[in-house]
Design a protein around this motif. Structure first.
Motif, PDB file in Angstrom:
ATOM      1  N   ILE B 105       0.848  -1.198   0.000  1.00  0.00           N
ATOM      2  CA  ILE B 105       0.000   0.000   0.000  1.00  0.00           C
ATOM      3  C   ILE B 105       0.881   1.246   0.000  1.00  0.00           C
ATOM      4  O   ILE B 105       0.701   2.161  -0.806  1.00  0.00           O
ATOM      5  CB  ILE B 105      -0.941   0.008   1.229  1.00  0.00           C
ATOM      6  N   SER B 106       1.874   1.251   0.906  1.00  0.00           N
ATOM      7  CA  SER B 106       2.689   2.466   1.038  1.00  0.00           C
ATOM      8  C   SER B 106       3.582   2.658  -0.184  1.00  0.00           C
ATOM      9  O   SER B 106       3.956   3.783  -0.509  1.00  0.00           O
ATOM     10  CB  SER B 106       3.513   2.426   2.330  1.00  0.00           C
ATOM     11  N   GLU B 107       3.911   1.568  -0.885  1.00  0.00           N
ATOM     12  CA  GLU B 107       4.692   1.700  -2.124  1.00  0.00           C
ATOM     13  C   GLU B 107       3.825   2.176  -3.280  1.00  0.00           C
ATOM     14  O   GLU B 107       4.313   2.358  -4.395  1.00  0.00           O
ATOM     15  CB  GLU B 107       5.318   0.336  -2.498  1.00  0.00           C
ATOM     16  N   GLY B 108       2.532   2.289  -3.028  1.00  0.00           N
ATOM     17  CA  GLY B 108       1.626   2.738  -4.089  1.00  0.00           C
ATOM     18  C   GLY B 108       1.347   1.662  -5.124  1.00  0.00           C
ATOM     19  O   GLY B 108       0.923   1.939  -6.238  1.00  0.00           O
ATOM     20  N   ARG B 109       1.586   0.408  -4.757  1.00  0.00           N
ATOM     21  CA  ARG B 109       1.382  -0.683  -5.716  1.00  0.00           C
ATOM     22  C   ARG B 109      -0.067  -1.161  -5.718  1.00  0.00           C
ATOM     23  O   ARG B 109      -0.583  -1.589  -6.749  1.00  0.00           O
ATOM     24  CB  ARG B 109       2.290  -1.869  -5.362  1.00  0.00           C
ATOM     25  N   ILE B 110      -0.675  -1.155  -4.548  1.00  0.00           N
ATOM     26  CA  ILE B 110      -2.022  -1.739  -4.468  1.00  0.00           C
ATOM     27  C   ILE B 110      -3.016  -0.795  -3.793  1.00  0.00           C
ATOM     28  O   ILE B 110      -2.648   0.140  -3.086  1.00  0.00           O
ATOM     29  CB  ILE B 110      -2.027  -3.084  -3.695  1.00  0.00           C
ATOM     30  N   ARG B 111      -4.271  -1.120  -4.075  1.00  0.00           N
ATOM     31  CA  ARG B 111      -5.399  -0.486  -3.386  1.00  0.00           C
ATOM     32  C   ARG B 111      -6.077  -1.631  -2.653  1.00  0.00           C
ATOM     33  O   ARG B 111      -6.614  -2.545  -3.281  1.00  0.00           O
ATOM     34  CB  ARG B 111      -6.303   0.120  -4.462  1.00  0.00           C
ATOM     35  N   ALA B 112      -5.973  -1.629  -1.322  1.00  0.00           N
ATOM     36  CA  ALA B 112      -6.577  -2.716  -0.545  1.00  0.00           C
ATOM     37  C   ALA B 112      -8.029  -2.367  -0.233  1.00  0.00           C
ATOM     38  O   ALA B 112      -8.334  -1.237   0.140  1.00  0.00           O
ATOM     39  CB  ALA B 112      -5.798  -2.941   0.736  1.00  0.00           C
ATOM     40  N   VAL B 113      -8.910  -3.331  -0.435  1.00  0.00           N
ATOM     41  CA  VAL B 113     -10.319  -3.153  -0.045  1.00  0.00           C
ATOM     42  C   VAL B 113     -10.632  -4.210   1.004  1.00  0.00           C
ATOM     43  O   VAL B 113     -10.644  -5.408   0.710  1.00  0.00           O
ATOM     44  CB  VAL B 113     -11.265  -3.289  -1.257  1.00  0.00           C
ATOM     45  N   TYR B 114     -10.851  -3.746   2.226  1.00  0.00           N
ATOM     46  CA  TYR B 114     -11.134  -4.669   3.331  1.00  0.00           C
ATOM     47  C   TYR B 114     -12.641  -4.854   3.469  1.00  0.00           C
ATOM     48  O   TYR B 114     -13.388  -3.887   3.556  1.00  0.00           O
ATOM     49  CB  TYR B 114     -10.569  -4.130   4.645  1.00  0.00           C
ATOM     50  N   HIS B 115     -13.070  -6.109   3.472  1.00  0.00           N
ATOM     51  CA  HIS B 115     -14.495  -6.427   3.645  1.00  0.00           C
ATOM     52  C   HIS B 115     -14.660  -7.140   4.989  1.00  0.00           C
ATOM     53  O   HIS B 115     -14.443  -8.357   5.063  1.00  0.00           O
ATOM     54  CB  HIS B 115     -14.993  -7.348   2.528  1.00  0.00           C
ATOM     55  N   PRO B 116     -14.999  -6.404   6.043  1.00  0.00           N
ATOM     56  CA  PRO B 116     -15.146  -7.069   7.351  1.00  0.00           C
ATOM     57  C   PRO B 116     -16.500  -7.774   7.456  1.00  0.00           C
ATOM     58  O   PRO B 116     -17.486  -7.223   7.935  1.00  0.00           O
ATOM     59  CB  PRO B 116     -15.035  -5.912   8.349  1.00  0.00           C
ATOM     60  N   VAL B 117     -16.550  -9.032   6.994  1.00  0.00           N
ATOM     61  CA  VAL B 117     -17.818  -9.761   6.951  1.00  0.00           C
ATOM     62  C   VAL B 117     -18.125 -10.391   8.311  1.00  0.00           C
ATOM     63  O   VAL B 117     -17.223 -10.660   9.101  1.00  0.00           O
ATOM     64  CB  VAL B 117     -17.800 -10.877   5.878  1.00  0.00           C
ATOM     65  N   ALA B 118     -19.393 -10.617   8.573  1.00  0.00           N
ATOM     66  CA  ALA B 118     -19.823 -11.260   9.822  1.00  0.00           C
ATOM     67  C   ALA B 118     -20.326 -12.656   9.495  1.00  0.00           C
ATOM     68  O   ALA B 118     -21.518 -12.897   9.408  1.00  0.00           O
ATOM     69  CB  ALA B 118     -20.905 -10.429  10.498  1.00  0.00           C
ATOM     70  N   TYR B 119     -19.379 -13.575   9.257  1.00  0.00           N
ATOM     71  CA  TYR B 119     -19.756 -14.952   8.915  1.00  0.00           C
ATOM     72  C   TYR B 119     -19.872 -15.838  10.150  1.00  0.00           C
ATOM     73  O   TYR B 119     -20.513 -16.871  10.119  1.00  0.00           O
ATOM     74  CB  TYR B 119     -18.702 -15.569   7.988  1.00  0.00           C
ATOM     75  N   LEU B 120     -19.195 -15.453  11.226  1.00  0.00           N
ATOM     76  CA  LEU B 120     -19.015 -16.401  12.333  1.00  0.00           C
ATOM     77  C   LEU B 120     -19.820 -16.030  13.573  1.00  0.00           C
ATOM     78  O   LEU B 120     -19.421 -16.343  14.692  1.00  0.00           O
ATOM     79  CB  LEU B 120     -17.522 -16.495  12.685  1.00  0.00           C
ATOM     80  N   ASN B 121     -20.969 -15.392  13.360  1.00  0.00           N
ATOM     81  CA  ASN B 121     -21.770 -14.968  14.516  1.00  0.00           C
ATOM     82  C   ASN B 121     -22.128 -16.123  15.437  1.00  0.00           C
ATOM     83  O   ASN B 121     -22.245 -15.962  16.648  1.00  0.00           O
ATOM     84  CB  ASN B 121     -23.055 -14.292  14.042  1.00  0.00           C
ATOM     85  N   ARG B 122     -22.301 -17.315  14.870  1.00  0.00           N
ATOM     86  CA  ARG B 122     -22.730 -18.423  15.721  1.00  0.00           C
ATOM     87  C   ARG B 122     -21.575 -18.940  16.590  1.00  0.00           C
ATOM     88  O   ARG B 122     -21.794 -19.787  17.436  1.00  0.00           O
ATOM     89  CB  ARG B 122     -23.332 -19.530  14.880  1.00  0.00           C
ATOM     90  N   PHE B 123     -20.362 -18.420  16.347  1.00  0.00           N
ATOM     91  CA  PHE B 123     -19.239 -18.864  17.172  1.00  0.00           C
ATOM     92  C   PHE B 123     -18.935 -17.903  18.312  1.00  0.00           C
ATOM     93  O   PHE B 123     -17.867 -17.963  18.909  1.00  0.00           O
ATOM     94  CB  PHE B 123     -18.001 -19.089  16.302  1.00  0.00           C
ATOM     95  N   SER B 124     -19.844 -16.982  18.578  1.00  0.00           N
ATOM     96  CA  SER B 124     -19.748 -16.191  19.805  1.00  0.00           C
ATOM     97  C   SER B 124     -21.168 -16.045  20.321  1.00  0.00           C
ATOM     98  O   SER B 124     -22.125 -16.182  19.572  1.00  0.00           O
ATOM     99  CB  SER B 124     -19.138 -14.822  19.523  1.00  0.00           C
ATOM    100  N   THR B 125     -21.266 -15.773  21.618  1.00  0.00           N
ATOM    101  CA  THR B 125     -22.606 -15.714  22.194  1.00  0.00           C
ATOM    102  C   THR B 125     -23.211 -14.323  22.068  1.00  0.00           C
ATOM    103  O   THR B 125     -24.359 -14.111  22.427  1.00  0.00           O
ATOM    104  CB  THR B 125     -22.548 -16.105  23.683  1.00  0.00           C
TER     105      THR B 125
END
Lengths: 174, 238
Positions: B105-125
């Protein structure tokens, strides 16, 4: 001895069979109740588990995923009560055939997913191997239970029996 | 005599027919009831699920078109990272390859797109996946997604636990320099919970079935090691 052994089995079968039926009915009820309960608290995840098979369009998969846990719970309750046992066993068998087909097709297409049968579901983490064969064998076992009830639906301690008001008799096959 | 016997016989036949008719009708009603129970159960599931999902959402600032992910960097190669803050392998990916991604990212090579998905809801109360993702939306709104995500992984709760409380999520935000009051009310008000649902829904629609998933210029990357990421970025940049 060699002559009497088969004959005792014949004598015992009618006595044992209804109770075997009750065991199959309650066992299958437990399977459905557990399967439904494990999915019912996260319907979105259930939809994703269906979608992971990549058989249905996403929107259809989410609806199926949302409806399925409730259908499983309903089948479990019906079997527990022993209401419309033959019909419920038929629906169970049909559902199990669909599940087995789904797992087999995921296997054949080389997908690496959890079947999502009892919760979880979706793609497996790295290093986790899919366990398609045990899942299919387990479902086949459930299918045998459903098949038993399809052939001999009348079992002791059931609403069906109470409604009919007759003891479990030999010629219940109407 | 013979006629009386005949009458008795006829009466018996009639009784049997009536009994058969009763049984038939009872079977029909029981079957109809059972089918109705199963159908209604399915409809209830559909209804519950429809009422759970929200259609409207506000995306935080610094998100990609359509609001499906948080953008960091502006390089020519797009790296989509699907992660769940509860997922141990996601933490592992962050630990081993996070620095490489940051460097690209800092080298200007990539554009990161973070997708914080909620797939594991059943693994916490406490639906920790959804709550942590929504909190990361609050951080993204203030331009501190990457810092906040790293801090979340440092304190990742184990699967099957209650996860971190909202207070702890807010403390972590304050720890990376977010305004405690603004960030705190954003977390407590579930401001970006509908956004989390949107991110999660879009990801599954795009057949992202597990976390972490790394997609570089549309190609899913199987080797998520630093070398694997670099090689895939090189290949995509050509």
């Amino acid at each position: 001895m060699t002559v009497t052994a088969p004959s005792t089995r014949v004598v015992h079968w009618p006595a044992v069979r209804p109770w075997l039926g009750t065991a199959a009915r309650l066992g299958l009820a437990a399977v459905w109740l557990l399967a439904g309960a494990s999915k019912v608290d996260d319907l979105a995840a259930s939809g994703r588990a269906v979608n992971a098979y990549q058989v249905l369009p996403y929107d259809v998969a989410t609806v199926v995923g949302a409806a399925l846990p409730f259908v499983e719970l309903a089948l479990g309750v019906l079997l527990l009560l022993g209401l419309a046992t033959r019909l419920t066993a038929g629906i169970s068998a049909a559902l199990l055939v669909v599940f087995i087909t789904g797992i087999a097709s995921a296997w054949a297409r080389g997908l690496a997913i959890d079947c999502g049968c009892f919760g979880s579901g979706g793609q497996l983490a790295e290093g986790q191997a899919p366990s398609y064969l045990p899942e299919i064998l387990r479902d086949l076992g459930f299918l045998v239970m459903a098949g038993f009830l399809l052939i001999w639906p009348r079992t002791p301690v059931s609403v069906d029996g109470w409604l009919t008001g007759e003891p479990v008799v030999e010629d219940e096959d109407e | 005599m013979s006629s009386r016997r005949g009458q008795r016989g006829a009466a018996k036949v009639v009784r049997q027919q009536l009994a058969r008719e009763r049984r038939r009708r009872r079977t029909i009603w029981v079957s109809v009831t059972a089918v109705a129970v199963v159908l209604i159960a399915g409809l209830i599931g559909w209804g519950v699920w429809s009422s759970q999902k929200s259609d409207e959402f506000t995306a935080p600032k610094n998100t990609a078109e359509g609001g499906t992910g948080v953008v960091v960097g502006s390089g020519p190669v797009t790296v989509d990272i699907y992660e769940d803050f509860l997922c141990p392998v996601c933490k592992q990916f962050q630990d081993t390859s996070g620095a490489t991604v940051d460097q690209l990212i800092s080298e200007g090579r990539i554009r990161a797109v973070y997708h914080p998905v909620a797939y594991l809801n059943r693994f916490s109360t406490t639906e920790y996946s959804t709550r942590s993702s929504a909190a990361s939306g609050c951080a993204a709104d203030e331009g501190k997604f990457a810092e906040y995500a790293k801090a979340l992984y440092q304190r990742q709760p184990p699967e099957g636990s209650a996860g971190l409380t909202d207070d702890e999520l807010i403390d972590i935000g304050a720890g990376v320099g977010l305004n405690r009051d603004d960030f705190g009310s954003c977390v407590r008000d579930n401001t970006f919970k509908p956004w989390t649902e949107h991110v999660t829904d879009t990801a599954s629609r795009n057949n992202v079935t597990g976390t972490p998933t790394v997609i570089i210029d549309g190609q899913q990357v199987t080797d998520r090691s630093p070398d694997g990421i670099r090689a895939a970025v090189e290949a995509a940049g050509k």
